[in-house]
Design a protein around this motif. Structure first.
Motif, PDB file in Angstrom:
ATOM      1  N   ILE A 275      -7.209 -18.361  -0.094  1.00 18.12           N
ATOM      2  CA  ILE A 275      -7.954 -18.899  -1.205  1.00 18.12           C
ATOM      3  C   ILE A 275      -8.795 -20.196  -0.605  1.00 18.12           C
ATOM      4  CG2 ILE A 275      -6.097 -20.158  -2.035  1.00 18.12           C
ATOM      5  CD1 ILE A 275      -6.745 -19.215  -5.141  1.00 18.12           C
ATOM      6  N   GLY A 276      -9.551 -20.756  -1.524  1.00 22.38           N
ATOM      7  CA  GLY A 276     -10.365 -21.729  -1.285  1.00 22.38           C
ATOM      8  C   GLY A 276     -10.973 -21.520   0.231  1.00 22.38           C
ATOM      9  N   GLY A 277     -10.907 -22.619   1.187  1.00 19.95           N
ATOM     10  CA  GLY A 277     -11.568 -22.490   2.339  1.00 19.95           C
ATOM     11  C   GLY A 277     -10.977 -21.252   3.215  1.00 19.95           C
ATOM     12  N   SER A 278      -9.914 -20.737   2.636  1.00 20.78           N
ATOM     13  CA  SER A 278      -9.434 -19.547   3.649  1.00 20.78           C
ATOM     14  C   SER A 278      -9.871 -18.086   2.957  1.00 20.78           C
ATOM     15  CB  SER A 278      -7.773 -19.417   3.746  1.00 20.78           C
ATOM     16  OG  SER A 278      -7.394 -20.656   4.195  1.00 20.78           O
TER      17      SER A 278
ATOM     18  N   VAL B  52      -4.400 -15.646   5.764  1.00 20.13           N
ATOM     19  CA  VAL B  52      -5.057 -16.943   6.078  1.00 20.13           C
ATOM     20  C   VAL B  52      -4.450 -18.148   5.208  1.00 20.13           C
ATOM     21  CG1 VAL B  52      -7.123 -17.838   6.609  1.00 20.13           C
ATOM     22  CG2 VAL B  52      -7.110 -15.324   6.495  1.00 20.13           C
ATOM     23  N   SER B  53      -3.996 -18.906   5.595  1.00 16.80           N
ATOM     24  CA  SER B  53      -3.389 -20.103   5.154  1.00 16.80           C
ATOM     25  C   SER B  53      -3.280 -21.285   6.077  1.00 16.80           C
ATOM     26  CB  SER B  53      -2.398 -19.867   4.132  1.00 16.80           C
ATOM     27  OG  SER B  53      -1.847 -20.933   3.349  1.00 16.80           O
ATOM     28  N   LYS B  54      -3.964 -22.301   6.051  1.00 19.35           N
ATOM     29  CA  LYS B  54      -3.798 -23.327   7.049  1.00 19.35           C
ATOM     30  C   LYS B  54      -2.232 -23.871   6.836  1.00 19.35           C
ATOM     31  CE  LYS B  54      -5.549 -27.999   8.177  1.00 19.35           C
ATOM     32  NZ  LYS B  54      -6.546 -28.761   7.726  1.00 19.35           N
ATOM     33  N   THR B  55      -1.712 -24.095   5.795  1.00 20.21           N
ATOM     34  CA  THR B  55      -0.601 -24.839   5.385  1.00 20.21           C
ATOM     35  C   THR B  55       0.661 -23.631   5.661  1.00 20.21           C
ATOM     36  OG1 THR B  55      -0.962 -24.435   2.896  1.00 20.21           O
ATOM     37  CG2 THR B  55      -1.427 -26.470   4.080  1.00 20.21           C
TER      38      THR B  55
ATOM     39  N   THR C 221       0.532 -22.191   0.347  1.00 20.77           N
ATOM     40  CA  THR C 221      -0.166 -21.971  -0.981  1.00 20.77           C
ATOM     41  C   THR C 221       0.352 -20.966  -1.646  1.00 20.77           C
ATOM     42  OG1 THR C 221      -1.985 -22.972   0.266  1.00 20.77           O
ATOM     43  CG2 THR C 221      -2.660 -21.710  -1.791  1.00 20.77           C
TER      44      THR C 221
ATOM     45  N   THR D 155      -1.655 -17.557  -2.277  1.00 14.01           N
ATOM     46  CA  THR D 155      -1.769 -16.853  -0.756  1.00 14.01           C
ATOM     47  C   THR D 155      -0.429 -15.785  -0.640  1.00 14.01           C
ATOM     48  OG1 THR D 155      -3.571 -18.089  -0.209  1.00 14.01           O
ATOM     49  CG2 THR D 155      -2.226 -16.776   1.550  1.00 14.01           C
TER      50      THR D 155
ATOM     51  N   ARG E 214     -12.270 -26.293   3.963  1.00 13.04           N
ATOM     52  CA  ARG E 214     -13.381 -25.763   3.432  1.00 13.04           C
ATOM     53  C   ARG E 214     -14.706 -25.862   4.563  1.00 13.04           C
ATOM     54  NH1 ARG E 214     -11.459 -30.439   1.410  1.00 13.04           N
ATOM     55  NH2 ARG E 214     -12.547 -32.336   1.704  1.00 13.04           N
TER      56      ARG E 214
ATOM     57  N   GLN F 265     -17.097 -25.567  -3.207  1.00  7.45           N
ATOM     58  CA  GLN F 265     -16.020 -25.954  -2.536  1.00  7.45           C
ATOM     59  C   GLN F 265     -16.387 -27.056  -1.614  1.00  7.45           C
ATOM     60  OE1 GLN F 265     -13.600 -24.301   0.130  1.00  7.45           O
ATOM     61  NE2 GLN F 265     -11.622 -25.353  -0.225  1.00  7.45           N
TER      62      GLN F 265
ATOM     63  N   GLU G 155     -15.249 -30.382  -3.269  1.00  7.45           N
ATOM     64  CA  GLU G 155     -13.889 -30.834  -2.966  1.00  7.45           C
ATOM     65  C   GLU G 155     -14.167 -32.059  -2.011  1.00  7.45           C
ATOM     66  OE1 GLU G 155     -10.432 -28.161  -2.631  1.00  7.45           O
ATOM     67  OE2 GLU G 155     -10.998 -28.158  -0.537  1.00  7.45           O
TER      68      GLU G 155
ATOM     69  N   GLN H  85      -8.323 -34.026  -0.052  1.00  5.82           N
ATOM     70  CA  GLN H  85      -8.500 -33.433  -1.396  1.00  5.82           C
ATOM     71  C   GLN H  85      -7.312 -33.659  -2.248  1.00  5.82           C
ATOM     72  OE1 GLN H  85      -9.212 -31.385   1.431  1.00  5.82           O
ATOM     73  NE2 GLN H  85      -6.988 -31.478   1.717  1.00  5.82           N
TER      74      GLN H  85
ATOM     75  N   VAL I 160      -6.461 -32.144  -5.817  1.00  5.28           N
ATOM     76  CA  VAL I 160      -5.975 -30.661  -6.227  1.00  5.28           C
ATOM     77  C   VAL I 160      -4.727 -30.817  -6.476  1.00  5.28           C
ATOM     78  CG1 VAL I 160      -8.084 -29.470  -5.006  1.00  5.28           C
ATOM     79  CG2 VAL I 160      -5.724 -29.910  -4.001  1.00  5.28           C
TER      80      VAL I 160
HETATM   81  O1  F6P Z   1      -6.299 -26.426  -3.301  1.00  6.35           O
HETATM   82  C1  F6P Z   1      -7.186 -26.959  -1.935  1.00  6.35           C
HETATM   83  C2  F6P Z   1      -6.846 -26.151  -0.971  1.00  6.35           C
HETATM   84  O2  F6P Z   1      -6.070 -27.091   0.034  1.00  6.35           O
HETATM   85  C3  F6P Z   1      -8.024 -26.107  -0.088  1.00  6.35           C
HETATM   86  O3  F6P Z   1      -8.621 -27.201   0.500  1.00  6.35           O
HETATM   87  C4  F6P Z   1      -7.805 -25.229   0.999  1.00  6.35           C
HETATM   88  O4  F6P Z   1      -8.981 -24.567   1.486  1.00  6.35           O
HETATM   89  C5  F6P Z   1      -7.285 -24.330   0.136  1.00  6.35           C
HETATM   90  O5  F6P Z   1      -6.278 -25.082  -0.787  1.00  6.35           O
HETATM   91  C6  F6P Z   1      -6.107 -23.297   0.762  1.00  6.35           C
HETATM   92  O6  F6P Z   1      -5.303 -23.975   1.436  1.00  6.35           O
HETATM   93  P1  F6P Z   1      -4.242 -23.020   2.654  1.00  6.35           P
HETATM   94  O7  F6P Z   1      -5.482 -22.720   3.700  1.00  6.35           O
HETATM   95  O8  F6P Z   1      -3.488 -24.171   3.077  1.00  6.35           O
HETATM   96  O9  F6P Z   1      -3.625 -21.998   2.005  1.00  6.35           O
END
Ligand code: F6P
Length: 531
Positions: free
Chosen positions: A156-159, A207-210, A213, A216, A270, A351, A355, A491, A494
Motif C-alpha cells: 500500500i502507499g509507496g509499496s 511489499v512492505s518497507k516496515t 503495515t 498489507t 513514495r 502521495q 505526503e 510523514q 499518517v
Molecule cells: O502510511 C504511510 C506509509 O508509511 C507510506 O509512507 C508508505 O509508502 C506506506 O505507508 C506503506 O508502508 P510500508 O511499505 O512500510 O508497508
C-alpha cells in the motif's frame, strides 16, 4: 551539517517578490504575449525528448530573476548537493534521502556513514534481473510444475502506487505475465483478485518497507491461507517473495530468506519504485525496460543537479508553484496527462507530493505561518474536459495546471492522436486567452482567460521518458521542500489515524465504546446494529 533552516519569508527576495506581485498580478496573460513576441522561447526549456513551455504563467523576466535571488538566499544549490551526496537531510528521522542513488552508475561512489552503497544497489539489481528473467522465461515454476502466469503485488502507499502506475503507463511494453495489485484492506479488493488467479501459477509479492503495515499484512495473511488451501507450507517459497527492509518479520511470515529483496532506510516509500519495490515492474515489462526507466531518471537527476536555475525544469516548476501558493493564493494544482496510459499518474503524484510537503513545521521545528503543500488533483484529457474543465474555464477559483502530452502515440493511429493533441493545444490556449477582446452576447459566454498552465510535450511515452517525467516531479517536490523550509521526507501525519484505528479495533472486539466522543460512539453503535 544538514540543510540550513531558512525561513523564505525573511529573505530579501521574498519582499521583492511581494512588491513585484503587486505590479504583475493584474496583467492579463495574453497581454504578456502581445507585448513580448519571443515570450514562448524565453520561457521554455528544451531537454532530451522534453519541451517544457512555462510561458503561459504570470511571470516575466523580472520574476525569474527574483526566483533566482530567492534560491541563492536559501542555499538551494548547496541543498541539492547535500541531497545527492547522502547527507542525512531527513533530520527528524536521521536518514539520508537517496532514491537518486538507485539510478547511479556502477562506477559512481555514494557514501552513507563511510560506506559506498553503490555495490549493494547493483547486487540488488542483479537479483531483480535474474529473478524476473526466471519467472518470465518460465524456468521458475509453481508447485505443480507450471509456469507462473499471474503476479499479485500486495502493498500500500509507496509499496503500491509507484509500480502500479508505471506498469499501467507502460502496458504497451508488457511481457505476458498478468500483474495485479492489491492495496486496500477492503476484503472485496483481494477477493476479486483471488477469484481471477490459480494458486499453482500465481506469484505473490509482499511489499512492505516496515513489514508492519496492517493493510498489507492482513492481505498477505489471507493470500497465504488461500494458497495453503491448495498446497502446503514447503511450496510457499515458490509462490511468495517479499520486498522489505525488515527481513526478520518477512521470515517470520514464512518467506524464504532467498526470496527477500532488500529495501534500505534511505529510500522513502513514495520514492521507492526504482528499488526492489520495482521487481513487479521488471516482471511486467522485463528487466531491460526497467533499466531504461532508471536511465531516464538518472538523466533527469543529472539535469537537475548540474543546470542553472533558468534552464532547470524541476526547479523552475517548483518556483512557479511556490509563486502561486504563497503570493497568488492559488492553492490547488491539477495535472492533466493527455494519455489514457497515464491515468494513475496523478494518484501516484498525490502521495509523492502531498505526503512529502503537507507539513506545518519548518526545519527548525517551528510552526510555519505561510502556505506549504500543493493540493494535487487531476485526470486524463480529454476526459477531464468533459468533467471539471467548466470550473477551470469559468469558475471563480484559479487552478494552475500541468498539461502532459506526447508527440507520438504508441499504436500510431494518427487520426486519433491529432484529435487528442488538438485538444491539448487548444485547452492551454483557451485557458490563457479566453475570449479576450471579443464581445460575448452574455456573461454566461464570457471566458476571462488569464489562467496559467505549464505544457510538458514529450516525444513518446517510452520507459526512459517516463523515468525522466517521474523524476522531474520528484525533484520538484524536493525543491518545494527547500523553498518552504520543511522536511519533505518524514510523514508523521499518517500516524495518529493509524493509532486510533488500532484502538477502535480493540474497542470493536470488546464492544465497548464508552470512552469515545458522541459522534464516534453513535457511528460505532449504528455499524453494529445494521444487518
Ligand atoms: O502510511 C504511510 C506509509 O508509511 C507510506 O509512507 C508508505 O509508502 C506506506 O505507508 C506503506 O508502508 P510500508 O511499505 O512500510 O508497508
Amino acid at each position: 551539517m544538514s540543510i540550513k533552516s531558512i525561513n523564505p519569508t525573511n529573505t530579501n527576495a521574498w519582499s521583492d517578490l511581494k512588491s513585484h506581485y503587486q505590479k504583475i498580478k493584474d496583467i492579463h496573460l495574453y497581454d504578456m504575449f502581445k507585448s513580448d513576441k519571443s515570450r514562448a522561447s524565453s520561457f521554455s526549456i528544451n531537454w532530451n525528448d522534453f519541451y517544457v513551455d512555462f510561458s503561459k504563467n504570470k511571470i516575466n523576466k523580472k520574476t525569474i530573476n527574483l526566483f533566482s535571488n530567492l534560491l541563492e538566499e536559501i542555499n538551494f544549490k548547496e541543498s541539492i548537493d547535500q541531497y545527492f551526496s547522502g547527507v542525512k537531510i531527513n533530520t527528524t528521522e536521521s536518514r539520508a534521502v537517496l532514491h537518486t542513488a538507485l539510478r547511479a552508475q556502477m562506477s559512481d561512489e555514494i557514501f552513507i556513514d563511510g560506506e559506498n552503497i553503490v555495490p549493494t544497489i547493483f547486487d540488488t539489481l542483479e537479483k531483480i534481473k535474474l529473478f524476473s528473467q526466471k519467472v518470465i522465461s518460465g524456468s521458475h515454476k509453481g508447485f505443480s510444475g507450471n509456469k507462473i502466469t499471474d503476479v499479485v503485488n500486495i502493498g500500500i502507499g509507496g509499496s503500491d502506487l509507484g509500480p502500479s502506475m508505471v506498469i499501467e503507463s507502460l502496458s504497451d511494453y508488457k511481457t505476458d505475465l498478468k500483474i495485479h495489485f492489491v492495496s486496500n484492506v477492503d476484503g472485496d479488493h483481494l477477493n476479486k483478485i483471488l477469484n481471477k488467479v490459480k494458486p499453482e501459477s500465481t506469484l505473490f509479492i509482499i511489499v512492505s518497507k516496515t513489514f508492519k503495515t496492517i493493510e498489507t499484512l492482513t492481505n498477505a495473511d489471507t493470500a497465504r491461507s488461500w494458497f495453503l488451501n491448495y498446497s502446503d507450507e514447503d511450496q510457499l517459497s515458490k509462490h511468495f517473495i517479499a520486498v522489505t527492509g525488515n527481513k526478520n518479520l518477512a521470515i517470520d511470515f514464512g518467506v524464504d530468506y532467498q526470496n527477500i529483496f532488500p529495501l534500505c532506510d534511505w529510500v522513502g516509500g513514495r520514492f521507492s519504485l526504482w528499488s526492489s519495490v520495482g521487481v513487479s515492474i521488471s516482471l511486467a515489462i522485463g528487466y531491460e525496460k526497467f533499466s531504461e526507466l532508471l536511465e531516464g531518471a538518472r538523466e533527469m537527476d543529472i539535469h537537475f543537479k548540474n543546470n542553472d536555475f533558468a534552464v532547470n525544469i524541476p526547479a523552475m516548476l517548483a518556483c512557479i508553484t511556490f509563486w502561486y501558493n504563497n503570493f497568488f493564493n492559488y492553492n490547488t494544482h491539477a495535472i492533466i496527462p493527455y494519455s489514457e496510459n497515464l491515468k494513475s499518474f496523478t494518484k501516484y503524484l498525490q502521495q509523492a507530493s502531498m505526503e512529502s510537503n503537507g507539513k506545518q513545521t519548518d526545519r527548525s521545528g517551528k510552526l510555519v505561518n505561510y502556505q506549504t503543500g500543493e493540493v494535487l488533483w487531476g485526470q486524463t484529457g480529454t476526459n477531464a474536459q468533459h468533467s471539471f474543465f467548466q470550473l477551470l474555464h469559468q469558475g471563480t477559483k484559479i487552478v494552475p495546471l500541468d498539461f502532459i502530452g506526447f508527440s507520438n502515440s504508441f499504436c500510431g493511429n494518427q487520426q486519433h492522436h491529432n484529435i487528442l493533441m488538438a485538444n491539448f493545444f487548444a485547452q492551454t490556449k483557451a485557458l490563457m486567452m479566453g475570449t479576450y477582446g471579443a464581445k460575448t452576447e452574455t456573461n454566461h459566454k464570457l471566458f476571462k482567460g488569464n489562467r496559467p498552465t505549464n505544457t510538458i510535450l514529450i516525444n513518446k511515452l517510452t520507459p526512459k521518458n517516463l523515468g525522466s517525467l517521474i523524476c522531474l516531479y520528484e525533484h520538484k517536490i524536493f525543491s518545494l521542500g527547500i523553498l518552504w523550509n520543511i522536511n519533505s521526507y518524514d510523514q508523521f501525519g499518517v500516524e495518529l489515524g493509524k493509532k486510533l484505528s488500532k484502538k477502535i479495533l480493540e474497542d470493536m472486539k470488546n464492544q465497548n465504546f464508552d470512552n469515545h466522543d458522541s459522534s464516534t460512539r453513535n457511528l460505532l453503535n449504528r455499524y453494529f446494529s445494521t444487518d
